[in-house]
Design an enzyme around this catalytic site. Structure first.
Site, PDB file in Angstrom:
ATOM      1  N   CYS A 152      33.749  12.998 118.177  1.00  0.00           N
ATOM      2  CA  CYS A 152      34.536  11.923 118.810  1.00  0.00           C
ATOM      3  C   CYS A 152      33.825  11.359 120.041  1.00  0.00           C
ATOM      4  O   CYS A 152      33.550  12.094 121.004  1.00  0.00           O
ATOM      5  CB  CYS A 152      35.921  12.468 119.170  1.00  0.00           C
ATOM      6  SG  CYS A 152      36.832  11.488 120.361  1.00  0.00           S
ATOM      7  N   CYS A 157      37.963  -0.155 101.445  1.00  0.00           N
ATOM      8  CA  CYS A 157      38.108  -1.089 100.325  1.00  0.00           C
ATOM      9  C   CYS A 157      37.472  -0.514  99.060  1.00  0.00           C
ATOM     10  O   CYS A 157      38.032  -0.608  97.963  1.00  0.00           O
ATOM     11  CB  CYS A 157      37.464  -2.437 100.657  1.00  0.00           C
ATOM     12  SG  CYS A 157      38.080  -3.209 102.175  1.00  0.00           S
ATOM     13  N   CYS A 211      33.184  -2.541 103.194  1.00  0.00           N
ATOM     14  CA  CYS A 211      34.242  -1.702 103.780  1.00  0.00           C
ATOM     15  C   CYS A 211      34.478  -0.442 102.935  1.00  0.00           C
ATOM     16  O   CYS A 211      34.781  -0.523 101.740  1.00  0.00           O
ATOM     17  CB  CYS A 211      35.530  -2.530 103.892  1.00  0.00           C
ATOM     18  SG  CYS A 211      37.040  -1.574 104.039  1.00  0.00           S
ATOM     19  N   CYS A 216      35.786  11.708 123.279  1.00  0.00           N
ATOM     20  CA  CYS A 216      35.776  13.106 123.744  1.00  0.00           C
ATOM     21  C   CYS A 216      34.469  13.403 124.490  1.00  0.00           C
ATOM     22  O   CYS A 216      34.474  14.067 125.538  1.00  0.00           O
ATOM     23  CB  CYS A 216      35.935  14.064 122.570  1.00  0.00           C
ATOM     24  SG  CYS A 216      37.409  13.787 121.568  1.00  0.00           S
TER      25      CYS A 216
END
Length: 489
Positions: A393, A53, A50, A396
């Site tokens: 995006c 993280c 992650c 989008c």
């Protein structure tokens, strides 16, 4: 000599590993028993892959030894949800990473909602344990408390009073943001030369000759008045603005960005801060701050700066209307003074991040950039549906053909379909764009009050919305969004 070198290396290794060792690594086998050994513990449930993280891990480790040494101590722990801690993570409902929870005596108390920088973690967790205002029972306590590398606010009360009651009430409210202490000890009161009063102590690393190191409260015994006084004085003339405290600094604001680092280079940091202070003291109608350029690269990007070369500060400002201004000349006390005077006299052109205005803007969807926004949205005599998007995006990209089709359907109507790349252009403050795509409906007779579009994203959904809300009824659709028959047209 060899053994001394070895000892030094061993000590250096110990120091380097201190933060990591201070974070408990727990698993399914020992989580319940070990977490119950501690009155207060923070647990980060994580996955090794992650990204969030990985970014938080060094900050977490940096905060650990300070919190372990706190009175009362706060223990930081972590659980790998992909390996030895799978069952524990499942038991505590972990579905995303990192998930951080506060445990008290082995039981979950609350989700951790504080900062994710070391200083912020320490401050937030200190506020979660012990009294909201620490009692200073001796001069030694007082000296230790006021030597912290942070602002502290101390109440000196020989007896119970209305001021003391207001102070303690406010400490309960602000305990997560401000460090409070109080004392009734005769020796402490004598040293501070205060019998019934409140004093704000600035940290020594921010000491300077342009403002006092302490500020005494001289207002009413009212918690709101005390809070207002704290807010006014907390950061001083030129505050150290971090990611954790950035919201404290309101417009009009002038920020100097450079290699701010009070841990590794306090002398160099204050070299530039003192020059900024020298000018700021004469312009108290503005807020001033210094910020580490590496921590605020995203803000520098808003001024078109991708990389900061050299040691000298870059200075940028926002006025009360949130307009942006850049000091174009190289930093010097003289240039800084001139920049502020010109800013106050409204002699500077606001900085506008904008793509070039398109040469051809006759497509079904009008392209807005910062430089033509007023022309195609605010001043155009039409209702406007505008999409703020990001090129990367996925949602989008999926919406793009739908928006093009909608633009075709609205041809000849008193409605304009518009799109704007919000990552490459400054978005007017009237529009709250925090995610992509964000859409707004802008009525032609009320351009100052755009309405966030929250309906469906299929072509028919858009047509129905526009037909219902259009200032003038559409030529091709009735108010319910039904296409009109040719004889009706």
């Amino acid at each position: 000599m060899v053994w001394k070198t070895a000892l030094l290396l061993a000590c250096a290794w110990t120091v380097c590993q201190a933060g990591e060792k201070d974070v408990l690594e727990l698993s399914d086998d020992d989580f319940s028993t070990r977490i119950a050994e501690h009155e207060v513990a923070v647990v980060m449930f994580y996955a090794p892959w992650c990204g969030h993280c990985k970014r938080m891990k060094p900050e977490y480790e940096k905060a650990a030894p300070t919190l372990r040494a706190n009175d009362p101590p706060v223990i930081l722990a972590k659980v790998d949800c992909t390996e030895a801690g799978k069952e524990t993570c499942s038991k505590h409902g972990v579905t995303g990473y990192p998930t951080i929870k506060i445990f008290r005596n082995g039981e979950v108390s609350q989700d951790y909602s504080g900062p994710r920088e070391a200083d912020g973690i320490v401050k937030y967790m200190k506020s979660q344990v012990g009294p909201s205002s620490k009692e200073l029972a001796s001069v030694a306590d007082f000296d230790k408390f006021t030597s912290k590398e942070e602002v502290v606010v101390v109440g000196f009360f020989k007896e119970d009073s209305d001021l003391k009651k207001a102070f303690l009430k406010l400490a309960d409210i602000l305990r997560e943001r401000v460090t409070f202490g109080n004392s009734a000890d005769e020796a402490v009161l004598k040293k501070a030369d205060v019998n019934d009063g409140i004093v704000l102590f600035r940290p020594k690393h921010l000491a300077n000759k342009f403002e006092p190191a302490t500020v005494k409260y001289d207002g009413a015994a009212n918690k709101d008045a005390i809070e207002k006084w704290i807010n006014k004085n907390y950061h001083g003339l030129v505050g150290h603005r971090t990611r954790d405290t950035s919201k404290d600094f309101e417009n009009p604001l002038i920020v100097a960005y450079y290699a701010v680092d009070y841990t590794k280079n306090p002398k160099g940091t204050n070299y530039w801060r003192n020059r900024i202070l020298k000018v700021a003291k004469d312009h108290t109608d503005f807020n001033f701050a210094i910020s580490a350029k590496d921590d605020f690269q995203h803000e520098l990007n808003e001024f078109g700066i991708d990389f900061v070369a050299g040691d000298k500060p870059l200075v940028f400002a926002r006025d009360a209307k949130n307009r942006k201004f850049a000091m174009k000349d190289e930093f010097s006390i003289e240039n800084f003074e001139t920049f502020i005077k010109d800013l106050k006299a409204d002699k500077l052109d606001p900085y506008l991040k904008s793509e070039p205005i398109p040469d051809d803007n006759e497509g079904p969807v009008v392209v807005a950039v910062a430089k033509n926004f007023d022309e195609v949205v605010t001043k155009v005599d039409k209702d406007v549906l505008i999409e703020f998007y990001a090129p990367w995006c996925g949602h989008c990209k999926k919406l793009a053909p739908t928006f093009d089709e909608l633009g075709e359907k609205m041809k000849g109507e008193d409605v304009s379909i518009v799109k704007m790349d919000a990552t490459a252009n400054d978005v007017p403050s009237t529009y709250d764009v925090r995610g992509f795509p964000t859409l707004y409906w802008v009525p032609k007779n009320n351009k100052d009050s755009p309405v966030r579009y929250e309906s469906g994203r299929e072509v028919n959904d858009f047509v129905e919305y526009i037909a219902k809300h259009a200032t003038n009824e559409l030529k091709g659709y009735d108010r319910k969004g039904k296409e009109k028959k040719k004889e009706e047209l």
